[in-house]
Write a protein that holds these residues in place. Structure first.
Motif, PDB file in Angstrom:
ATOM      1  N   THR A 299     -18.397  -7.141  28.683  1.00 42.33           N
ATOM      2  CA  THR A 299     -19.174  -6.366  27.716  1.00 42.33           C
ATOM      3  C   THR A 299     -18.377  -5.179  27.189  1.00 42.33           C
ATOM      4  O   THR A 299     -18.381  -4.902  25.988  1.00 42.33           O
ATOM      5  N   SER A 300     -17.667  -4.506  28.079  1.00 39.80           N
ATOM      6  CA  SER A 300     -16.879  -3.359  27.623  1.00 39.80           C
ATOM      7  C   SER A 300     -15.708  -3.798  26.747  1.00 39.80           C
ATOM      8  O   SER A 300     -15.356  -3.104  25.791  1.00 39.80           O
ATOM      9  N   ARG A 301     -15.107  -4.944  27.029  1.00 36.73           N
ATOM     10  CA  ARG A 301     -14.037  -5.459  26.156  1.00 36.73           C
ATOM     11  C   ARG A 301     -14.559  -5.761  24.760  1.00 36.73           C
ATOM     12  O   ARG A 301     -13.884  -5.480  23.765  1.00 36.73           O
ATOM     13  N   LEU A 302     -15.753  -6.311  24.683  1.00 35.88           N
ATOM     14  CA  LEU A 302     -16.379  -6.578  23.388  1.00 35.88           C
ATOM     15  C   LEU A 302     -16.574  -5.282  22.607  1.00 35.88           C
ATOM     16  O   LEU A 302     -16.223  -5.186  21.426  1.00 35.88           O
ATOM     17  N   LEU A 303     -17.096  -4.277  23.278  1.00 37.43           N
ATOM     18  CA  LEU A 303     -17.325  -2.995  22.612  1.00 37.43           C
ATOM     19  C   LEU A 303     -16.012  -2.313  22.226  1.00 37.43           C
ATOM     20  O   LEU A 303     -15.914  -1.690  21.170  1.00 37.43           O
ATOM     21  N   LYS A 304     -14.993  -2.451  23.066  1.00 41.05           N
ATOM     22  CA  LYS A 304     -13.698  -1.835  22.758  1.00 41.05           C
ATOM     23  C   LYS A 304     -13.027  -2.505  21.569  1.00 41.05           C
ATOM     24  O   LYS A 304     -12.363  -1.836  20.777  1.00 41.05           O
ATOM     25  N   ARG A 305     -13.197  -3.826  21.436  1.00 40.92           N
ATOM     26  CA  ARG A 305     -12.663  -4.505  20.237  1.00 40.92           C
ATOM     27  C   ARG A 305     -13.329  -3.966  18.979  1.00 40.92           C
ATOM     28  O   ARG A 305     -12.666  -3.738  17.962  1.00 40.92           O
ATOM     29  N   GLY A 306     -14.630  -3.741  19.051  1.00 37.15           N
ATOM     30  CA  GLY A 306     -15.344  -3.148  17.920  1.00 37.15           C
ATOM     31  C   GLY A 306     -14.880  -1.737  17.633  1.00 37.15           C
ATOM     32  O   GLY A 306     -14.749  -1.338  16.472  1.00 37.15           O
ATOM     33  N   LEU A 307     -14.629  -0.970  18.703  1.00 34.62           N
ATOM     34  CA  LEU A 307     -14.119   0.398  18.530  1.00 34.62           C
ATOM     35  C   LEU A 307     -12.765   0.405  17.833  1.00 34.62           C
ATOM     36  O   LEU A 307     -12.525   1.202  16.921  1.00 34.62           O
ATOM     37  N   ILE A 308     -11.883  -0.470  18.262  1.00 35.70           N
ATOM     38  CA  ILE A 308     -10.546  -0.527  17.663  1.00 35.70           C
ATOM     39  C   ILE A 308     -10.635  -0.938  16.199  1.00 35.70           C
ATOM     40  O   ILE A 308      -9.960  -0.360  15.337  1.00 35.70           O
ATOM     41  N   ALA A 309     -11.478  -1.917  15.888  1.00 38.14           N
ATOM     42  CA  ALA A 309     -11.643  -2.340  14.493  1.00 38.14           C
ATOM     43  C   ALA A 309     -12.188  -1.195  13.646  1.00 38.14           C
ATOM     44  O   ALA A 309     -11.706  -0.962  12.520  1.00 38.14           O
ATOM     45  N   ASP A 310     -13.166  -0.463  14.175  1.00 37.60           N
ATOM     46  CA  ASP A 310     -13.727   0.654  13.418  1.00 37.60           C
ATOM     47  C   ASP A 310     -12.732   1.797  13.266  1.00 37.60           C
ATOM     48  O   ASP A 310     -12.664   2.435  12.217  1.00 37.60           O
ATOM     49  N   LEU A 311     -11.931   2.054  14.303  1.00 37.57           N
ATOM     50  CA  LEU A 311     -10.915   3.105  14.186  1.00 37.57           C
ATOM     51  C   LEU A 311      -9.843   2.734  13.161  1.00 37.57           C
ATOM     52  O   LEU A 311      -9.440   3.570  12.344  1.00 37.57           O
ATOM     53  N   LEU A 312      -9.378   1.489  13.187  1.00 42.33           N
ATOM     54  CA  LEU A 312      -8.397   1.058  12.185  1.00 42.33           C
ATOM     55  C   LEU A 312      -8.996   1.099  10.788  1.00 42.33           C
ATOM     56  O   LEU A 312      -8.331   1.490   9.818  1.00 42.33           O
ATOM     57  N   GLY A 313     -10.250   0.691  10.674  1.00 44.32           N
ATOM     58  CA  GLY A 313     -10.925   0.760   9.381  1.00 44.32           C
ATOM     59  C   GLY A 313     -11.029   2.185   8.872  1.00 44.32           C
ATOM     60  O   GLY A 313     -10.857   2.449   7.686  1.00 44.32           O
ATOM     61  N   LEU A 314     -11.309   3.120   9.789  1.00 48.68           N
ATOM     62  CA  LEU A 314     -11.348   4.531   9.405  1.00 48.68           C
ATOM     63  C   LEU A 314      -9.988   5.026   8.933  1.00 48.68           C
ATOM     64  O   LEU A 314      -9.895   5.791   7.966  1.00 48.68           O
ATOM     65  N   VAL A 315      -8.938   4.610   9.610  1.00 48.90           N
ATOM     66  CA  VAL A 315      -7.585   5.034   9.216  1.00 48.90           C
ATOM     67  C   VAL A 315      -7.265   4.510   7.818  1.00 48.90           C
ATOM     68  O   VAL A 315      -6.827   5.267   6.941  1.00 48.90           O
ATOM     69  N   PHE A 316      -7.476   3.211   7.589  1.00 52.15           N
ATOM     70  CA  PHE A 316      -7.182   2.639   6.265  1.00 52.15           C
ATOM     71  C   PHE A 316      -8.055   3.264   5.176  1.00 52.15           C
ATOM     72  O   PHE A 316      -7.574   3.561   4.084  1.00 52.15           O
ATOM     73  N   ALA A 317      -9.332   3.471   5.474  1.00 50.78           N
ATOM     74  CA  ALA A 317     -10.227   4.061   4.480  1.00 50.78           C
ATOM     75  C   ALA A 317      -9.848   5.513   4.191  1.00 50.78           C
ATOM     76  O   ALA A 317      -9.912   5.949   3.034  1.00 50.78           O
ATOM     77  N   SER A 318      -9.434   6.253   5.204  1.00 56.62           N
ATOM     78  CA  SER A 318      -9.038   7.657   4.993  1.00 56.62           C
ATOM     79  C   SER A 318      -7.772   7.756   4.146  1.00 56.62           C
ATOM     80  O   SER A 318      -7.691   8.581   3.230  1.00 56.62           O
ATOM     81  N   ILE A 319      -6.794   6.925   4.455  1.00 60.25           N
ATOM     82  CA  ILE A 319      -5.562   6.933   3.649  1.00 60.25           C
ATOM     83  C   ILE A 319      -5.867   6.470   2.228  1.00 60.25           C
ATOM     84  O   ILE A 319      -5.357   7.028   1.251  1.00 60.25           O
ATOM     85  N   GLY A 320      -6.725   5.462   2.094  1.00 60.64           N
ATOM     86  CA  GLY A 320      -7.134   4.992   0.767  1.00 60.64           C
ATOM     87  C   GLY A 320      -7.873   6.066  -0.011  1.00 60.64           C
ATOM     88  O   GLY A 320      -7.689   6.221  -1.217  1.00 60.64           O
TER      89      GLY A 320
END
Length: 185
Positions: A96-117
């Motif tokens: 369960t924690s691995r599932l949530l951590k994958r979501g966290l990483i995807a959201d963090l990367l999305g935030l980085v790309f969206a912020s630079i964009g």
């Protein structure tokens, strides 16, 4: 060892938060894809030199949107995991924690790309706005040839803001669920 009541509460919380996260991100994602498609259709219809400065920002917004799609899938898996926690074949805390951590990483990367964009879009619109006025920025330019900022260009910034907001929601909900899983009673 946790008792049956704890698993029921955790299951209920994961299902509710998973659904809330899924639907908020879906609604914001529909807005983003609508604006991106509208922007691409409009830029194909009218080739404008002023929109070329928005291309890097829109590309990063599109990358962030692709990560939002992955995050949506992770949200759906959170709902399924919440359902499984209420059954006898429940997943482990590590799964369960691995599932949530994958979501966290995807959201963090999305935030980085969206912020630079966002920075790219804001910079391009600043340059375009500075060429509208008779300021020192436009000396040596081709004059004041239709460098007005259009509503379509502002919609581009709005789409970036929407995808950024969707990733923030996913991040908050994932962090809350992760904290809930590892909470000591």
């Amino acid at each position: 060892m946790a008792d049956q009541r704890d698993f029921k509460l955790l299951s209920l919380g994961m299902r509710r938060i998973g659904w809330i996260r899924f639907w908020i991100q879906t609604i914001l994602g529909v807005v983003v894809v609508g604006v991106l498609l509208f922007n691409n259709a409009a830029s194909l219809a009218k080739e404008s030199e002023s929109r070329l400065g928005l291309a890097p920002g829109l590309s990063l917004t599109t990358l962030s949107f692709i990560l939002l799609l992955f995050s949506l899938w992770q949200g759906w898996l959170i709902v399924k995991t919440g359902r499984a926690l209420d059954s006898e074949a429940r997943p482990s805390r590590g799964e369960t924690s691995r599932l949530l951590k994958r979501g966290l990483i995807a959201d963090l990367l999305g935030l980085v790309f969206a912020s630079i964009g966002y920075q790219s879009l804001a910079g391009a619109l600043f340059v375009q706005a500075s060429m509208q006025t008779a300021s020192g920025f436009n000396t040596g330019m081709r004059g004041l040839q239709d460098y007005s900022i259009t509503s379509l260009e502002m919609l581009s910034v709005l789409s970036n803001t929407q995808v950024l907001f969707a990733h923030v929601f996913g991040l908050i909900f994932s962090l809350w669920l992760l904290q809930r899983i590892f909470r000591k009673n």
